[in-house]
Scaffold this motif. Structure first.
Motif, short mmCIF file in Angstrom:
data_model
loop_
_atom_site.label_atom_id
_atom_site.label_comp_id
_atom_site.label_asym_id
_atom_site.label_seq_id
_atom_site.Cartn_x
_atom_site.Cartn_y
_atom_site.Cartn_z
N LEU B 122 0.77 -1.24 0.00
CA LEU B 122 0.00 0.00 0.00
C LEU B 122 0.80 1.28 0.00
O LEU B 122 0.26 2.34 0.24
CB LEU B 122 -0.92 0.03 1.22
CG LEU B 122 -2.19 -0.78 1.11
CD1 LEU B 122 -3.09 -0.46 2.27
CD2 LEU B 122 -2.91 -0.50 -0.19
N ARG B 123 2.08 1.24 -0.26
CA ARG B 123 2.88 2.46 -0.29
C ARG B 123 2.90 3.13 1.10
O ARG B 123 3.09 4.34 1.19
CB ARG B 123 2.31 3.41 -1.35
CG ARG B 123 3.43 4.02 -2.22
CD ARG B 123 2.90 4.88 -3.32
NE ARG B 123 2.67 4.17 -4.55
CZ ARG B 123 1.51 4.09 -5.15
NH1 ARG B 123 0.46 4.66 -4.66
NH2 ARG B 123 1.41 3.42 -6.27
N ILE B 124 2.69 2.33 2.17
CA ILE B 124 2.76 2.91 3.52
C ILE B 124 4.21 3.15 3.94
O ILE B 124 4.51 4.20 4.51
CB ILE B 124 1.97 2.03 4.53
CG1 ILE B 124 0.47 2.17 4.25
CG2 ILE B 124 2.29 2.43 5.97
CD1 ILE B 124 -0.43 1.38 5.16
N PRO B 125 5.14 2.23 3.63
CA PRO B 125 6.55 2.52 3.98
C PRO B 125 7.04 3.82 3.35
O PRO B 125 7.72 4.62 4.01
CB PRO B 125 7.30 1.31 3.40
CG PRO B 125 6.29 0.22 3.38
CD PRO B 125 4.98 0.87 3.09
N LYS B 126 6.64 4.06 2.11
CA LYS B 126 7.04 5.29 1.42
C LYS B 126 6.48 6.52 2.15
O LYS B 126 7.16 7.55 2.28
CB LYS B 126 6.53 5.23 -0.02
CG LYS B 126 6.78 6.47 -0.85
CD LYS B 126 8.25 6.58 -1.27
CE LYS B 126 8.53 7.96 -1.85
NZ LYS B 126 9.96 8.25 -1.95
N LEU B 127 5.24 6.39 2.65
CA LEU B 127 4.64 7.51 3.42
C LEU B 127 5.48 7.81 4.64
O LEU B 127 5.77 8.98 4.95
CB LEU B 127 3.21 7.14 3.82
CG LEU B 127 2.51 8.10 4.78
CD1 LEU B 127 2.32 9.48 4.13
CD2 LEU B 127 1.16 7.56 5.22
N ILE B 128 5.90 6.74 5.35
CA ILE B 128 6.69 6.93 6.58
C ILE B 128 8.04 7.58 6.23
O ILE B 128 8.49 8.49 6.94
CB ILE B 128 6.84 5.57 7.30
CG1 ILE B 128 5.45 5.11 7.75
CG2 ILE B 128 7.80 5.69 8.50
CD1 ILE B 128 5.38 3.71 8.30
N ASP B 129 8.63 7.15 5.11
CA ASP B 129 9.86 7.82 4.64
C ASP B 129 9.66 9.32 4.46
O ASP B 129 10.50 10.12 4.86
CB ASP B 129 10.29 7.26 3.26
CG ASP B 129 10.97 5.91 3.40
OD1 ASP B 129 11.25 5.51 4.56
OD2 ASP B 129 11.23 5.27 2.36
N ARG B 130 8.53 9.64 3.80
CA ARG B 130 8.32 11.04 3.42
C ARG B 130 8.19 11.96 4.63
O ARG B 130 8.49 13.15 4.54
CB ARG B 130 7.06 11.17 2.56
CG ARG B 130 7.25 10.64 1.15
CD ARG B 130 5.98 10.81 0.32
NE ARG B 130 5.72 12.21 0.00
CZ ARG B 130 4.60 12.64 -0.57
NH1 ARG B 130 3.63 11.79 -0.86
NH2 ARG B 130 4.43 13.92 -0.83
#
Lengths: 197, 197
Positions: B122-130
């Protein structure tokens, strides 16, 4: 919004299709983009192909990809009977019922004084030609039971009177139809055309 | 039926689009063929173009034709706020309201144990990165008020707790909505969140 210009343009085009509006066009385009390889690319290719090859049959007006359509060239279909329909969608509807085995003639609309559509615009001269060249004995007028449809049917009947047998589709209660939901005109027509059991 | 094979294939593909069925696909395709130069050819070209260029933004998951979407690269938009949505259609809906001026993050769905969709899908890791790389101070969880949507919101809130301000869209009576037609849940939410006038 440079990067989405192409996508926006596609949505705008899709939104103009009958049955689609802006909202459903957006949904459809997003769905296509999400499944790019599986749906969008094949659909784009197929559309290209149809755009390049689709044409009207020179004889009857049906759509296909050849000069004469499959129905006009089919050897197994009966000669002598022509079913006259308003447009290709009606021809397809007739074909789905799989009961008519003769040939078709697609008018491409109905006569309409308001829209300045006369016999010349409607492939009616071609129909009259075909009566002789194809030795037609019966013309089935399968046009809509609308005012314009019936006007068109009367006009064609006038032109062909005495030269062929002219018939029209029976009017009555649709299969599966409930009387309660039928309009008065249909009930009147069905009653007048009642049959002995 | 050789001559209509391409047309039949196109109808079949169109019928699979959301919001279209066999009947409306037939209508749409006939309409397109009738207006070949005006509609079918441009639509086919545009579809080809989008099929060749459409891609997801590497940063937020929005669709566009560039590596980073217009919203991620826009200099005029505010930094520090991310609005988290389920999919691109939701992002477009938010953008139409023209009220949010920050950045977005498109999850690409909701967590779902049944469909085996976890945070990685779900692109959640990318959200946390951002959160770190873009110095985010507020995350607006604009996900649907459904069970899956709320599960997803809770999961994200757990991950980000204490690191940013977390907010969600207000729930209540829609503008123009009549109480009589609202479900009990919405009325309860609206009453609990009542405001002084």
């Amino acid at each position: 919004m440079n990067s989405t210009r192409d996508i926006d343009a596609l949505i705008e085009m899709m939104a103009k299709l009958p049955g689609l509006g802006p909202r459903s066009a957006r949904r459809a385009v997003l769905h296509l983009i999400r499944k790019r390889e599986l749906l969008l690319m094949p659909l784009a290719d197929q559309m290209q192909r149809v755009a390049a090859t689709a044409r009207e049959c020179e004889n009857c007006g049906n759509v296909g990809t050849t000069e004469l359509c499959d129905i006009c060239t089919a050897e197994k279909r009966a000669n002598g009977q022509i079913c006259v329909v308003e447009d290709v969608a009606d021809l397809w509807a007739m074909e789905r019922s799989q009961v008519f085995k003769g040939r078709y003639h697609v008018l491409g609309g109905t006569l309409s004084a308001l829209d300045q559509i006369g016999p010349e615009q409607l492939r009616i001269p071609k129909l009259i030609d075909r009566i002789d060249t194809e030795q037609i004995t019966e013309v089935i007028l399968a046009v809509g039971a609308t005012v314009d449809g019936q006007t068109t049917a009367h006009y064609i009947a006038d032109q062909l009177e005495g030269r062929v047998r002219l018939t029209s589709l029976a009017q009555g209660v649709p299969i599966g139809g409930e009387l309660d939901y039928l309009d008065d005109g249909t009930i009147t027509a069905a009653l007048n055309a009642r049959k002995d059991i």
